[in-house]
Design a protein around this motif. Structure first.
Motif, short mmCIF file in Angstrom:
data_model
loop_
_atom_site.label_atom_id
_atom_site.label_comp_id
_atom_site.label_asym_id
_atom_site.label_seq_id
_atom_site.Cartn_x
_atom_site.Cartn_y
_atom_site.Cartn_z
N ARG A 167 0.84 -1.21 0.00
CA ARG A 167 0.00 0.00 0.00
C ARG A 167 0.87 1.25 0.00
NH1 ARG A 167 -3.48 0.06 5.00
NH2 ARG A 167 -4.21 2.00 4.05
N TRP A 168 1.96 1.19 0.73
CA TRP A 168 2.90 2.31 0.78
C TRP A 168 3.49 2.58 -0.61
CZ3 TRP A 168 8.42 1.64 3.13
CH2 TRP A 168 9.08 2.88 3.18
N ILE A 169 3.87 1.51 -1.28
CA ILE A 169 4.41 1.63 -2.64
C ILE A 169 3.37 2.23 -3.58
CG2 ILE A 169 5.21 0.31 -4.64
CD1 ILE A 169 6.50 -1.66 -2.62
N LYS A 170 2.12 1.81 -3.40
CA LYS A 170 1.05 2.32 -4.25
C LYS A 170 0.86 3.83 -4.07
CE LYS A 170 -3.86 1.71 -5.32
NZ LYS A 170 -5.12 1.01 -4.96
N THR A 171 0.97 4.31 -2.82
CA THR A 171 0.82 5.75 -2.61
C THR A 171 1.95 6.52 -3.30
OG1 THR A 171 2.04 5.74 -0.50
CG2 THR A 171 -0.35 5.45 -0.39
N GLY A 172 3.12 5.90 -3.37
CA GLY A 172 4.22 6.54 -4.07
C GLY A 172 3.90 6.73 -5.55
N LYS A 173 3.27 5.71 -6.14
CA LYS A 173 2.86 5.82 -7.55
C LYS A 173 1.80 6.91 -7.72
CE LYS A 173 3.81 0.97 -8.66
NZ LYS A 173 3.22 -0.33 -9.10
N GLU A 174 0.90 7.01 -6.74
CA GLU A 174 -0.12 8.05 -6.80
C GLU A 174 0.50 9.43 -6.70
OE1 GLU A 174 -3.49 7.48 -4.16
OE2 GLU A 174 -3.18 5.32 -4.20
N LEU A 175 1.48 9.58 -5.81
CA LEU A 175 2.17 10.86 -5.68
C LEU A 175 2.83 11.26 -6.99
CD1 LEU A 175 3.87 10.50 -2.17
CD2 LEU A 175 2.00 12.04 -2.77
N GLU A 176 3.47 10.30 -7.63
CA GLU A 176 4.15 10.58 -8.90
C GLU A 176 3.14 11.02 -9.96
OE1 GLU A 176 7.44 8.46 -11.82
OE2 GLU A 176 6.04 7.20 -10.68
N ALA A 177 2.00 10.33 -10.01
CA ALA A 177 0.98 10.66 -11.01
C ALA A 177 0.42 12.06 -10.78
CB ALA A 177 -0.15 9.63 -10.97
N ILE A 178 0.17 12.40 -9.52
CA ILE A 178 -0.38 13.73 -9.21
C ILE A 178 0.64 14.81 -9.55
CG2 ILE A 178 -1.24 15.25 -7.39
CD1 ILE A 178 -2.22 12.70 -5.94
N GLU A 179 1.91 14.56 -9.25
CA GLU A 179 2.95 15.52 -9.57
C GLU A 179 3.03 15.76 -11.08
OE1 GLU A 179 5.94 17.00 -6.90
OE2 GLU A 179 3.84 17.49 -7.26
N HIS A 180 2.89 14.69 -11.86
CA HIS A 180 2.90 14.85 -13.32
C HIS A 180 1.71 15.69 -13.78
CE1 HIS A 180 5.55 11.04 -14.07
NE2 HIS A 180 6.25 12.10 -13.73
N ARG A 181 0.54 15.43 -13.19
CA ARG A 181 -0.64 16.21 -13.55
C ARG A 181 -0.47 17.67 -13.17
NH1 ARG A 181 -4.69 12.72 -10.33
NH2 ARG A 181 -6.09 14.50 -10.59
N ARG A 182 0.16 17.91 -12.02
CA ARG A 182 0.40 19.30 -11.61
C ARG A 182 1.35 20.00 -12.58
NH1 ARG A 182 1.68 21.09 -5.79
NH2 ARG A 182 3.65 20.04 -6.20
N ASP A 183 2.39 19.30 -12.99
CA ASP A 183 3.35 19.88 -13.93
C ASP A 183 2.68 20.21 -15.26
OD1 ASP A 183 5.33 19.64 -12.05
OD2 ASP A 183 6.18 17.79 -12.87
N GLU A 184 1.84 19.28 -15.73
CA GLU A 184 1.16 19.49 -17.00
C GLU A 184 0.19 20.68 -16.92
OE1 GLU A 184 -0.71 15.79 -17.82
OE2 GLU A 184 1.15 14.78 -18.42
N LEU A 185 -0.54 20.75 -15.80
CA LEU A 185 -1.48 21.85 -15.62
C LEU A 185 -0.75 23.18 -15.51
CD1 LEU A 185 -4.36 22.86 -15.23
CD2 LEU A 185 -4.14 22.37 -12.78
N ALA A 186 0.35 23.19 -14.77
CA ALA A 186 1.13 24.42 -14.61
C ALA A 186 1.63 24.91 -15.96
CB ALA A 186 2.30 24.19 -13.66
N ALA A 187 2.09 23.98 -16.79
CA ALA A 187 2.58 24.35 -18.12
C ALA A 187 1.44 24.88 -18.99
CB ALA A 187 3.24 23.15 -18.79
N LYS A 188 0.29 24.23 -18.88
CA LYS A 188 -0.87 24.64 -19.68
C LYS A 188 -1.35 26.02 -19.26
CE LYS A 188 -5.57 23.19 -20.89
NZ LYS A 188 -6.62 22.16 -20.68
N GLU A 189 -1.43 26.26 -17.95
CA GLU A 189 -1.91 27.55 -17.46
C GLU A 189 -0.92 28.66 -17.78
OE1 GLU A 189 -2.74 26.94 -13.33
OE2 GLU A 189 -4.74 26.12 -13.73
#
Length: 279
Positions: A167-189
Motif C-alpha cells: 500500500r505504501w508503494i502504491k501511494t508513491g505511484k499516486e504521488l508521482e501521477a499527481i505531480e505529473h498532472r500538476r506539472d502538465e497543468l502548470a505548463a498549460k496555465e
C-alpha cells in the motif's frame, strides 16, 4: 442587461447549473432546457478559463494540491507503520522466552534496507517519496526474502506488513501521477494566453447559451417555482447590470440581443489591454 454582466458574475450565475447537484437535477428535470445542459457546461468552462487571474493557484491546481496533500499524508502514515512495525516485531522477538534472536537480527538487517535514512523520507518532497517507494518495489523484486519476512509480521485486518508495504508503494505511484498532472497543468496555465479575443468569444458563447435557456423557459410548462429558481438569479443580475451601465427603465425586460462588444470590468481591462495577456 446580459451584455453588461462581468466575467465573475457570469461564472457565478451558471456555476449552480453545473456544480450544484440539486440545481443541476432541477435544470435537467425541465424538458425544454435539459438538452442545453451540455452547452451550459461548456459555456461555464469557457468563462472560467478567461476569468481574471487572482492571487494564488487556479481552482484545478488547488484541487490537485489538496489531493496531493491527502495522498502524501497517507504515504507518511504507511511509512511509519512499516518502520515501527518492524521495530515492534523485533521487540516482540526479543521478549520471547527464549528470545528469538535470529528473527530479531533479520529485523535489524531489513530495517536499514527499507529505511536507509530512517524516517527522514517522510520529510522529503513528494517526488523524492515516489522515487523511494519505487526503489523499495525494486528491492522486493530483487530480494524476495524481504517480502517473505514482512509477510510473517501480522498487521490489522488479518493482513501482514507486506500488504502495508505494498500500500505504501502504491501511494508513491499516486504521488508521482499527481505531480505529473500538476506539472502538465502548470505548463498549460502558463502557456495558454487569454486575450481580448478569447474573452469576447467566451462571453459570446455564454450569452448565446443563457439566452437560449431563458427563451426556452418562456415556453416551459414546468412549475413556476422551478422556472424561477433557474432564471431568477440571471434576470436579477441582468437588471442590476443594466442599472450599473444605464440600461432600460425599471420594469423593462432585460435585453437578450447579443452584444456587439463585451463589457469588460476593470480587472479584465487591466489583464487584456491592447491584446495583452491575462495571466
Amino acid at each position: 442587461m446580459l451584455k453588461h454582466l462581468m466575467i465573475e458574475e457570469m461564472v457565478a450565475l451558471v456555476s449552480p447549473w453545473v456544480e450544484n447537484a440539486q440545481r443541476r437535477r432541477l435544470f435537467l428535470s425541465i424538458p425544454e432546457i435539459a438538452g442545453l445542459h451540455p452547452k451550459a457546461v461548456a459555456a461555464h468552462e469557457a468563462v472560467l478559463a478567461v476569468r481574471p487571474s487572482k492571487a494564488g493557484p487556479s481552482g484545478k491546481m488547488s484541487a490537485l494540491n489538496d489531493e496531493l496533500a491527502r495522498v502524501d499524508e497517507r504515504h507518511d502514515h504507511l511509512a511509519k507503520a512499516v518502520c515501527w512495525g518492524i521495530d515492534a516485531h523485533r521487540e516482540h522477538c526479543l521478549g520471547e522466552d527464549p528470545p528469538a534472536r535470529e528473527r530479531a537480527a533479520t529485523c535489524d538487517q531489513v530495517q536499514p534496507k527499507l529505511f536507509p535514512g530512517g524516517l527522514n523520507i517522510i520529510k522529503a518532497s513528494p517526488t523524492a517519496e515516489a522515487g523511494n517507494t519505487a526503489r523499495i518495489a525494486r528491492l522486493l523484486e530483487e530480494e524476495p526474502s524481504i517480502g517473505e519476512f514482512l509477510k510473517g509480521i501480522p498487521a490489522p485486518g488479518k493482513t501482514t506488513l507486506l500488504h502495508t508495504t505494498q500500500r505504501w508503494i502504491k501511494t508513491g505511484k499516486e504521488l508521482e501521477a499527481i505531480e505529473h498532472r500538476r506539472d502538465e497543468l502548470a505548463a498549460k496555465e502558463k502557456t495558454a494566453p487569454v486575450t481580448r479575443a478569447t474573452i469576447a468569444a467566451a462571453r459570446s458563447q455564454w450569452f448565446r447559451v443563457v439566452s437560449a435557456v431563458l427563451s426556452n423557459l418562456e415556453l416551459s410548462d414546468a412549475p413556476i417555482e422551478a422556472i424561477e429558481t433557474i432564471r431568477g438569479p440571471v434576470l436579477k443580475a441582468s437588471e442590476r447590470a443594466g442599472k450599473r451601465y444605464g440600461g432600460p427603465p425599471a420594469g423593462e425586460a432585460p435585453s437578450l440581443e447579443e452584444p456587439g462588444g463585451p463589457a469588460v470590468d476593470e480587472e479584465e481591462e487591466a489583464g487584456a489591454g491592447d491584446g495583452g495577456i491575462v495571466s
